[in-house]
Design an enzyme around this catalytic site. Sequence first.
Site, short mmCIF file in Angstrom:
data_model
loop_
_atom_site.label_atom_id
_atom_site.label_comp_id
_atom_site.label_asym_id
_atom_site.label_seq_id
_atom_site.Cartn_x
_atom_site.Cartn_y
_atom_site.Cartn_z
N LYS A 18 36.40 21.43 36.89
CA LYS A 18 37.10 21.82 38.12
C LYS A 18 37.45 20.58 38.95
O LYS A 18 36.95 19.47 38.68
CB LYS A 18 36.20 22.78 38.91
CG LYS A 18 35.93 24.10 38.17
CD LYS A 18 35.10 25.05 39.01
CE LYS A 18 34.84 26.36 38.27
NZ LYS A 18 34.10 27.34 39.11
N TYR A 58 41.80 34.12 37.35
CA TYR A 58 40.72 34.72 38.14
C TYR A 58 41.02 36.17 38.54
O TYR A 58 40.49 36.65 39.55
CB TYR A 58 40.45 33.87 39.38
CG TYR A 58 39.58 32.65 39.08
CD1 TYR A 58 38.33 32.78 38.46
CD2 TYR A 58 39.99 31.36 39.43
CE1 TYR A 58 37.53 31.67 38.19
CE2 TYR A 58 39.20 30.25 39.16
CZ TYR A 58 37.96 30.41 38.55
OH TYR A 58 37.17 29.31 38.28
N PHE A 66 35.28 35.54 48.21
CA PHE A 66 35.45 34.13 47.87
C PHE A 66 36.73 33.87 47.08
O PHE A 66 36.99 32.73 46.67
CB PHE A 66 34.23 33.60 47.09
CG PHE A 66 33.93 34.34 45.80
CD1 PHE A 66 34.58 34.00 44.63
CD2 PHE A 66 32.99 35.35 45.78
CE1 PHE A 66 34.31 34.68 43.45
CE2 PHE A 66 32.70 36.03 44.60
CZ PHE A 66 33.37 35.69 43.43
N ARG A 94 27.98 28.17 28.23
CA ARG A 94 27.45 28.79 29.47
C ARG A 94 26.01 28.31 29.71
O ARG A 94 25.59 28.12 30.85
CB ARG A 94 27.49 30.31 29.36
CG ARG A 94 28.89 30.90 29.17
CD ARG A 94 29.62 31.21 30.42
NE ARG A 94 28.99 32.16 31.29
CZ ARG A 94 29.51 32.53 32.46
NH1 ARG A 94 30.67 32.02 32.87
NH2 ARG A 94 28.90 33.41 33.22
N THR A 100 25.62 30.02 38.19
CA THR A 100 26.78 29.78 39.08
C THR A 100 26.45 28.92 40.30
O THR A 100 27.23 28.04 40.66
CB THR A 100 27.34 31.15 39.54
OG1 THR A 100 27.63 31.95 38.39
CG2 THR A 100 28.60 30.98 40.36
N ARG A 111 25.52 22.00 35.97
CA ARG A 111 25.50 22.33 37.40
C ARG A 111 24.18 21.91 38.05
O ARG A 111 24.15 21.46 39.20
CB ARG A 111 25.75 23.82 37.58
CG ARG A 111 27.20 24.23 37.28
CD ARG A 111 27.34 25.71 37.04
NE ARG A 111 28.73 26.16 36.99
CZ ARG A 111 29.09 27.40 36.63
NH1 ARG A 111 28.17 28.29 36.30
NH2 ARG A 111 30.36 27.74 36.62
N ASN A 125 31.22 24.19 41.68
CA ASN A 125 30.16 24.09 40.67
C ASN A 125 30.63 23.44 39.36
O ASN A 125 30.08 23.71 38.30
CB ASN A 125 29.54 25.47 40.43
CG ASN A 125 30.59 26.49 40.01
OD1 ASN A 125 31.73 26.14 39.75
ND2 ASN A 125 30.19 27.74 39.93
N HIS A 128 34.05 25.61 34.63
CA HIS A 128 34.25 27.01 34.24
C HIS A 128 34.01 27.09 32.74
O HIS A 128 34.39 26.18 32.00
CB HIS A 128 35.68 27.45 34.54
CG HIS A 128 36.05 28.72 33.84
ND1 HIS A 128 35.73 29.96 34.36
CD2 HIS A 128 36.66 28.96 32.64
CE1 HIS A 128 36.15 30.90 33.50
NE2 HIS A 128 36.71 30.32 32.46
N GLU A 139 41.99 33.52 28.23
CA GLU A 139 42.10 32.29 29.02
C GLU A 139 42.76 31.17 28.22
O GLU A 139 43.55 30.39 28.77
CB GLU A 139 40.70 31.87 29.50
CG GLU A 139 40.12 32.86 30.52
CD GLU A 139 38.64 32.64 30.83
OE1 GLU A 139 38.04 31.69 30.29
OE2 GLU A 139 38.09 33.44 31.61
P1 DAT Z 1 30.83 31.68 36.73
O1 DAT Z 1 31.74 30.51 37.07
O2 DAT Z 1 29.40 31.24 36.66
O3 DAT Z 1 31.29 32.47 35.54
P2 DAT Z 1 31.91 33.84 38.36
O4 DAT Z 1 32.86 34.10 37.24
O5 DAT Z 1 31.07 34.98 38.85
O6 DAT Z 1 30.89 32.65 37.99
O7 DAT Z 1 32.69 33.29 39.63
C1 DAT Z 1 33.80 32.42 39.47
C2 DAT Z 1 33.70 31.30 40.48
O8 DAT Z 1 33.81 31.83 41.81
C3 DAT Z 1 32.37 30.57 40.47
O9 DAT Z 1 32.32 29.57 39.49
C4 DAT Z 1 32.29 30.04 41.87
C5 DAT Z 1 32.93 31.12 42.69
N1 DAT Z 1 31.93 32.07 43.21
C6 DAT Z 1 31.33 33.08 42.52
N2 DAT Z 1 30.49 33.77 43.28
C7 DAT Z 1 30.55 33.20 44.51
C8 DAT Z 1 29.93 33.45 45.77
N3 DAT Z 1 29.06 34.45 45.92
N4 DAT Z 1 30.23 32.65 46.81
C9 DAT Z 1 31.11 31.65 46.69
N5 DAT Z 1 31.76 31.35 45.53
C10 DAT Z 1 31.48 32.11 44.47
MG MG Z 2 33.12 33.54 35.29
#
Ligand code: DAT
Ligand code: MG
Length: 147
Positions: A18, A58, A66, A94, A100, A111, A125, A128, A139
């Site tokens: 990212k 996304y 968020f 992963r 996350t 991370r 973080n 992805h 994707e």
């Molecule tokens: P991951 O990247 O671990 O697959 P995700 O797909 O649930 O997590 O979410 C996508 C991204 O969105 C994540 O990398 C960071 C952001 N994100 C997720 N949950 C969040 C939250 N509760 N507050 C702020 N940002 C968040």
């Molecule tokens: Mg995800």
Amino acid sequence: MTDTTGAPRTERTLILVKPDGVRRGVSGEILRRVEAKGYRLTAVELRTADDALLAAHYAEHVGKPFYAPLVEFMASGPVLAVVAEGERVIEGFRSLAGTTDPTSAAPGTIRGDLGRDWGLAVQQNLVHGSDSVESAEREIALWFPAL
Ligand code: DAT
Ligand code: MG
């Protein structure tokens, strides 16, 4: 793991370093960990994503609090888009990435070792990684339509 013929079952996953990872100069360290684990890099491209690509990428998060800060952050600079390949690479990356929230992600993970909370609206973080075979294929088609 093997299929019914005994041949190895390789998968592909989409990894993104990212904008925070590129800005902080840790993309090399992240790719090093992917390669050290034994996965093969099949495509690597530095690019700045536009809103249409990020909205598609996304789509599952549309409507979440968020979502807007996430898309704004992801468009804030170049990302390193990577396709990596290997047996169970989706699960394996992963696991390398960690959970996350970078503050509580386990030490030893990308991370956990390289990230933390910066007090911002979205988790910055570093990476992805696709979370299933279906997500990975979707994707990869978005980021690397030629593959
Ligand atoms: P991951 O990247 O671990 O697959 P995700 O797909 O649930 O997590 O979410 C996508 C991204 O969105 C994540 O990398 C960071 C952001 N994100 C997720 N949950 C969040 C939250 N509760 N507050 C702020 N940002 C968040
Ligand atoms: Mg995800």
